[in-house]
Every structure is written in C-alpha cells, then in structure tokens.
Design a protein around this motif. Sequence first.
Motif, mmCIF file in Angstrom:
data_model
loop_
_atom_site.group_PDB
_atom_site.id
_atom_site.type_symbol
_atom_site.label_atom_id
_atom_site.label_comp_id
_atom_site.label_asym_id
_atom_site.label_seq_id
_atom_site.Cartn_x
_atom_site.Cartn_y
_atom_site.Cartn_z
ATOM 1 N N ILE A 6 2.833 -4.000 12.256
ATOM 2 C CA ILE A 6 1.736 -3.528 11.451
ATOM 3 C C ILE A 6 0.441 -4.436 12.048
ATOM 4 O O ILE A 6 0.175 -5.626 11.786
ATOM 5 C CB ILE A 6 1.883 -4.103 9.983
ATOM 6 C CG1 ILE A 6 3.344 -3.469 9.702
ATOM 7 C CG2 ILE A 6 0.904 -3.619 9.154
ATOM 8 C CD1 ILE A 6 3.303 -1.943 9.379
ATOM 9 N N VAL A 9 -3.706 -1.744 7.831
ATOM 10 C CA VAL A 9 -3.294 -0.956 6.591
ATOM 11 C C VAL A 9 -4.341 -0.362 6.057
ATOM 12 O O VAL A 9 -5.342 -0.857 5.952
ATOM 13 C CB VAL A 9 -2.487 -2.477 5.765
ATOM 14 C CG1 VAL A 9 -2.326 -2.001 4.321
ATOM 15 C CG2 VAL A 9 -1.483 -3.074 6.438
ATOM 16 N N TRP A 96 0.457 1.607 8.137
ATOM 17 C CA TRP A 96 0.982 1.555 6.798
ATOM 18 C C TRP A 96 -0.089 2.042 5.733
ATOM 19 O O TRP A 96 -1.321 1.369 5.789
ATOM 20 C CB TRP A 96 1.473 0.101 6.319
ATOM 21 C CG TRP A 96 2.087 -0.030 4.953
ATOM 22 C CD1 TRP A 96 2.441 0.767 4.067
ATOM 23 C CD2 TRP A 96 2.733 -1.303 4.753
ATOM 24 N NE1 TRP A 96 3.195 0.352 3.191
ATOM 25 C CE2 TRP A 96 3.422 -1.176 3.480
ATOM 26 C CE3 TRP A 96 3.069 -2.470 5.177
ATOM 27 C CZ2 TRP A 96 4.108 -1.846 2.704
ATOM 28 C CZ3 TRP A 96 3.642 -3.626 4.405
ATOM 29 C CH2 TRP A 96 4.263 -3.289 3.308
#
Length: 793
Positions: A6, A9, A96
Amino acid sequence: MNKRIIKKVAVLGSGVMGSRIACHFAGIGLQVLLLDMVPTEAKESTDKNLRNKIVNDSLQAAIKSNPSPVFTKDVPNRIITGNFDDNLKDISACDWVIEVVVERLDVKQALYEKVEQFRKPGTLITSNTSGIPIHLLSQGRSEDFRKNFCGTHFFNPPRYLRLLEIIPTPDTDKSVVDFLLHYGDLYLGKTTVLAKDTPAFIANRIGVFGIMAIFQAVEKLGLTIDEVDALTGPIIGRPKSATFRTADVVGIDTLVKVAKGVYDNCPTDEQRSTFQIPSWLNKLVENNWLGDKAGQGFFKKVKGAGGEKDIQTLNLQTLEYAPRQKPKFASVDAAKPVDDLKQQLKMLVGAQDKAGEFYRQFHYGLFSYISHRIPEISDEVYRIDDAMKAGFGWEIGAFESWDVLGVERTVAAMKAAGYSVAPWVEDMLAAGNKSFYKVEGGKMLVYDPSSTTYKSISGSNEFIILSNYQDKIVWKNNSCKLYDIGDNVLGLQWNTKMNSIGGDVLTGITKSIELAEKDFKGLVIANEGANFSAGANVGMIFMIAIEQEWDELDMAIRMFQNTMMRARYSSVPVVVAHHGLSLGGACELALHSDKVCAAAETYVGLVELGVGLIPGGGGTKEFVLRASDEMHEDEPETITLKNRFLTIATAKVATSAFEGFNLGIYRKGLDEVVMNLDRRVMEAKKSVIEIYDSGYVMPTQRKDIKAMGRDVLGSLYAGINGMTKADFATEHDAVVARKLAYVMCGGDLSEATLVSEQYLLDLEREAFLSLCGERKTLERIQSVLKGGKPVRN
C-alpha cells in the motif's frame, strides 16, 4: 499471489469519519487522495477551489478539531483533495479505495459503479459502513471487485479508538481478509477484529445492548443519570464518559439508530425487547436534544450567575435540567482505594447496597447476552472482548470480567436470578473447564466453543503481556515485578498510583539492571495500564520538603540521578517501551536508555517547571549534553541550547510519539515508534537482542560537554525578564526559569568550558533542592496532589 503493498490510499467522502480516516493514513506516511462532491452551486464553475470547497472545508475542520487527528503538523501535506466529478479517475493510481459516504445503499452502489470504471484490477475496495449489510453493497459488481471488497469499520475518532472491524462477504478472497487483519494491526496500530456480516457487527451490537440494558435498569432501580455515570465509569474499568456522557458524545440519534437497526433486523435475538426505544429517549430525539452536537442531551452546559460554566443533568422523569448531584454509594467508596480493578469488580458485584444490585443486574444481563452471541456474531470469545476494549475503551473485556467473578459461581447466581446462559457455557463447565482464558508459558489461551479446547489467540506471538509471566518472576518488591520473558531478556514493570516512580521503583530498576548484567542479554522496561508513568512521586518529595529533611531529600535526588545513570551506563542494553503519559522522571528514564520503542500514542515531556521545579533526575543534564552534541558551525552555538531550554521552560509535552522526535526527546535513527500499542514490548525485546548481538559495548561517562557559561546565561536571563514583564510568566516562573538557565549554562562560567556529566548533575541537584525550599513551589506541588493541576502563583 503478488505481495500487496500500500503506497497510496483514496478516501471517498470527507465527512467527520472520512476526513479523519484520511488523516490517520497520512499519519503513517502514506499519500492520500481525499474526494467528495462538487457543491451544487459550483457545478458549472471551472474554479478548482469552488469545486473542492466541501472536501477542503471538511479537511480543515478535521485538522483544527480537538483532539487532533494528526500526529504532527506536517501530516496534512500528504493529503491531496479533489472531487468525484474531476478526480475519481485518479483512483487508478491508488492501492486501496475506502468509501465513507452517506449511509444509503443507493448512494454507495451508484458510487461503486463509477469507481469500477477507474479502479485498476486487484485494488482493495472497502466500506466504512456501520449500518448496511456488507454483502448488499457489492451486488452487481464485477468478480474482481467483489473478490477484493470488504467492510473495514473504523471507530471515531480513528486515531484514538483502536478498533478496526474487518467484515468480509461470501465473495471476499481470504487473502484480502488476512491482509487487512495484518495491515490494520501492524501499520495502522489497530486491534483488528474479524466480524461477521450481522447487524451492528460486534462492538456496537454488544456496546449498544449494554447501554440499552442500563437504560432499563435506570427505570427498574430508580437510578439517576449522575448515579449511573458514577457506577459505570473508571470504577469498573470503563472510560470517564461512562454511559450517558458517552451517549451525548456519540450522538443520541446515532445510538437510537443502531438500537432500532438491531431491533428491526434481529428478529431471533432473545433480548430483542432490550433494543426497544423508551418513550423518554424518543422524546429527546423529537426535541433535538441529541447530545454535544446539539448543545444539550443528557447533560447541558449553562452559564452560572458569575459567568462561569456549569453542567446540568437531565431528570428523566420530568425532562428538566438541574445541577449535578454527587452520588454516594458505600460500596463504591469502599472499592475506590483498591488499586486492582479485578479486586474492585469482585467487591462491587458482591456488595449488598443499591449499587451492588445494579452491578449484578448489569453483569448478569451482559454475560447472558454475550454467551448467546457466539457463534452468531463471532466464532471466538476473545474477538468480542477485543472489540469492546478497543472500540468502547473497556479496560477489561466482558468474558474476562466473567472469569474474574468466577464462571461457575456466576452462572449459578445468574440462573437463580432468572438469567439464561448459552448451552456451550454449560458444556464448558461440565467438561471441567472453569474459565474462558488461561495462561500457559507466558501465552494467553482462550476456550474455543467449536472444538471445546483451549487455543492460542491468533497473532499473539507478536505480543508480550508481562503479567502473563507470573510463573517466570525473577525478582520482586512491593511495587515491581521482574520477569524472564524468554530469549535471555528480562522485563520489568511496576504498579503504583499513576505508575509514579518512587524509592521502590528506583530500587527495582537498579536491581533489574544488576541481574540482567549477570545472566541476560538485556532489560526491557514497560508498564501495563493506561499510562507508562506520570513521573517521580511528587507526594514523597512534598512530604520530605515540608519536614525540611534536606539531607534525606538530597539522598532521594541522588538516588534518582544514580538510577538514571545506571540505566545509561550498564554493560547490557536497556530498552524502554513507552506509552500514554510518560512525564518527568519517566521521560528522564527514556533519555538515559539505549533505545525507546514508543507506542504512537505516547505523550512525553519534562514537565517539572509546572510544579516549580527543574528536571532533577538527569533530564536537565541530558538536554545540555544533547545540545552540546548538536552544535555546529553553520548556526550560532547558542540556538540549540536555547531551543532545549525553551522545551523544558515551557513544560512542552509531545502530543504523539512522532512529536517526541521534534522536541528532541527521542533520537532520530535510534528510537522508534510502534504503531500498535500491543506490539511495543515485543519490539523492545527484539531491540535488546539486536543491540546485544551486534556487539554492545558499555558507553563511557562524558567529560566533554560544552557548557556555554556567562554570555549565554545573560541572554537567557534577559529573555526571562522580558517574558515576566509581558505577563507571560509569573515572578515564581521566572525564579524557576533562572535556576534552569543557570544549570543549562554550566553555572557562572566566564567562558564556554568543557564539563563532565557529574558536574552538571551536581548543579541540577542543587537547583532542585533549593527550589524545594520555595513556598510557592510547595504550593504548586500541593495543588497537583489535591486537584491534579498546579496553581499559577
């Protein structure tokens, strides 16, 4: 499968939750894209600021809110704002996507349809919904979307409330669930709890049941709001906001909405009637008395005759407000002096007054309810306890409380009082298993109803709970316990009021280092409970100073200094695992350790100036030493010392562990922040082993510290005088600040001189002692001991 990383986001929706979730992700170092709607009046505009007005205003409101959602002031720089019309395409660069828009199925599904146009395959997509079944949200979406879709329910405020419920659908890929459970724990610092897709999930289902059951008990036992909040706060390990104050903070409409959701969607719940909304509660919603956001709810702030603020309490019979009443219960008064929460619980539930009756009804109802929720909302007992502790701030879980009171004895009492327990609990007892939890070899095991055996808690290999090592105690005294926590490492913790540091604790630290040097690789110093330590035992200092036992006080300060220096100059590494309040002497211990592994939520600082003293356990000396090491040719030598002086003189406390680096308390490249509070002791243990195995050599005491002498002292005195004249400091503040300046400049030296640590420690101790003889300092200490705050004299 490729390893999921990740980096960026996207948060869709910038309301109260969305903006704060964005801040939390940015706080751990990620790039965040925060999007919301274009205002209706800006639909035709090409002005970016107008089109992004909703999202920018929401983010600014979040940043300015208290408590702050950011660890440091630079966190918002990692958040890029935009709107759904112009910037949804940018989610193609995100790993994400978290949806946090209004709680309406049609709105969410319409947004997902657009998301699917731009989202790259394999990207995580999750919803923060708390009221809509997760499986309904992904209906009609592609297979890749459904496979990577899940519920991720954060609690408000997301920085501080540690619960993250992970709610998969039947289509969610198992690897996604495993990833989220791990990522939430390790990187976001959350207690990640796997929940089923049932109404209100775990924490709200149990928490709101508890509140609604209390509402019923109020009517049944004739209790007032003030009485209930006195009974359901810290005395039983719950937050200060207890029951009714919590409802005001959360919003009474929100509480009613969750209760109604359970009532409507759980027809087979044996306690369904508990979720019915009492008429007086409906009346509050009708009146728009929704709590803090409406200015009044169960409590209301009013201005007194003299203009001072006063809080009044609602009378549930008359629905009128009246001044708060301090409740009086003999059983609560008897339990308050007891430091051990488990012992308090036993005393309160066994009490024979009205409070005892309330506690029995409350606990029996709660135990009955949680037993029937397995396996409906969770297959595992510990997940319910974890959810309540992390989401509602309970110090002790419901099943843990049941263990404390004795499962077998309590079941018998519950049945006699007309409460039922789920059959699996009876089966557990019949098989000779007398508790839900047990400890073996330092590890917590929990009863598993499906296999009827005890199993280790998932992921617990990464956590060390010192009190689980009761069978591995190496040494102890009245306040301290020293444990062998495996791999040739010792762990020290103490249990005093506010975990303050007095003679017993100093003896414990010295003894622990001595034993570690003999047979172990090193020592971890940590504490359980809400705070690491509020610092030195000022009550003891006050008593000795009042008696004017100056030799005894001199010895006490020497002992503190010597203990800190022992931590610094030991032949094995000493690592401190900070969390919560870590003030004064606790900060000095960190300053002298080989490394600090601090939980993200650590509030550290040298606060002695507030009580009219200077740091006397080596903290002042250490700041001078560090200033000396930081001096370089590119800036005036005095700047680093003046900055260090101001940090102590203004009693600055870091608002997070990250800010501890900015204050120069933690050392960049050496000390570390551990996002998950539960991992800090394990990380500290790993650090001890790493430092020892890399060839640890005991440092030698310093004799090359540059003390700046008279010139800098004169300029600090001038600054102090200016602050006093401008009314930023009282006369006594100035007295204390001048003593601090004198020590930090090395005394009245005619020029900059190299001095030793011991030279500075002696100056520090003399200044501390002389301030203990000041009446105004003693007045400040007394006001802290009586009311928790120093008087400004």
